[in-house]
Design a protein around this motif. Structure first.
Motif: not given
Length: 132
Positions: A97-126
Motif C-alpha cells: 500500500e505504501g508503494r502504491k500511495q507514497y513511494a513515488t511522492m516521497f522519492w520524487e520530492n525528497l529522494n526518500i525510499d519509502y519502501v526501503e525504510i518500511a521494509y528494513r524496519e519491518f524485517d528487523q522487528n519480525l
C-alpha cells in the motif's frame, strides 16, 4: 517546521480517512520541503533526515499497533506460526500500500525510499519477534 514533520509522521492516519484530500496535501507539503531542502545543504537538522526519521517513527507505530493486537507468544507452535504469518501478511500489505500511495511522492520530492525504510524496519522487528 515541527508541525510539517509531524504530518509526515501521521500520514497513514490522515490519508486513511480521506485519501484524495490528504494525498494532495501531503504532496504539496513534500514539494515545499523539497524547496526548503534545496535552499539549505544537508546539515544535522536537514529536512530530508527529519522526514526519514518521521517515516521511521510512523512505521514503528504501525508495527507496534499490529503487534498489540496479534499475540506472538502462543503456547502451541501452530498458533504461534499462524499469528506470525498474519503479522507478516499485514506488514507486507502495508508495504504494498505504501508503494502504491507514497513511494513515488516521497522519492520524487525528497529522494526518500519509502519502501526501503518500511521494509528494513519491518524485517528487523519480525526477526526479533520470531527469535523470541
Amino acid at each position: 517546521m515541527t508541525v510539517i514533520i509531524s504530518i509526515s509522521r501521521k500520514h497513514r492516519l490522515y490519508i486513511g480517512n480521506n485519501g484524495t484530500k490528504y494525498r494532495a496535501q501531503l504532496e504539496a507539503i513534500l514539494k515545499g520541503l523539497h524547496i526548503l531542502h534545496t535552499l539549505k545543504w544537508r546539515t544535522r537538522n536537514d529536512i530530508v533526515l527529519q522526514v526519514e526519521d518521521a517515516l521511521l517513527a510512523s512505521v514503528r507505530e504501525w508495527f507496534n499497533f499490529v503487534i498489540d493486537r496479534i499475540p506472538t507468544h502462543e503456547k502451541s507452535q501452530n498458533g504461534r506460526m499462524k499469528n506470525l504469518t498474519r503479522i507478516t501478511h499485514l506488514l507486507m500489505a502495508d508495504i504494498e500500500e505504501g508503494r502504491k500511495q507514497y513511494a513515488t511522492m516521497f522519492w520524487e520530492n525528497l529522494n526518500i525510499d519509502y519502501v526501503e525504510i518500511a521494509y528494513r524496519e519491518f524485517d528487523q522487528n519480525l526477526t526479533l519477534i520470531t527469535k523470541a
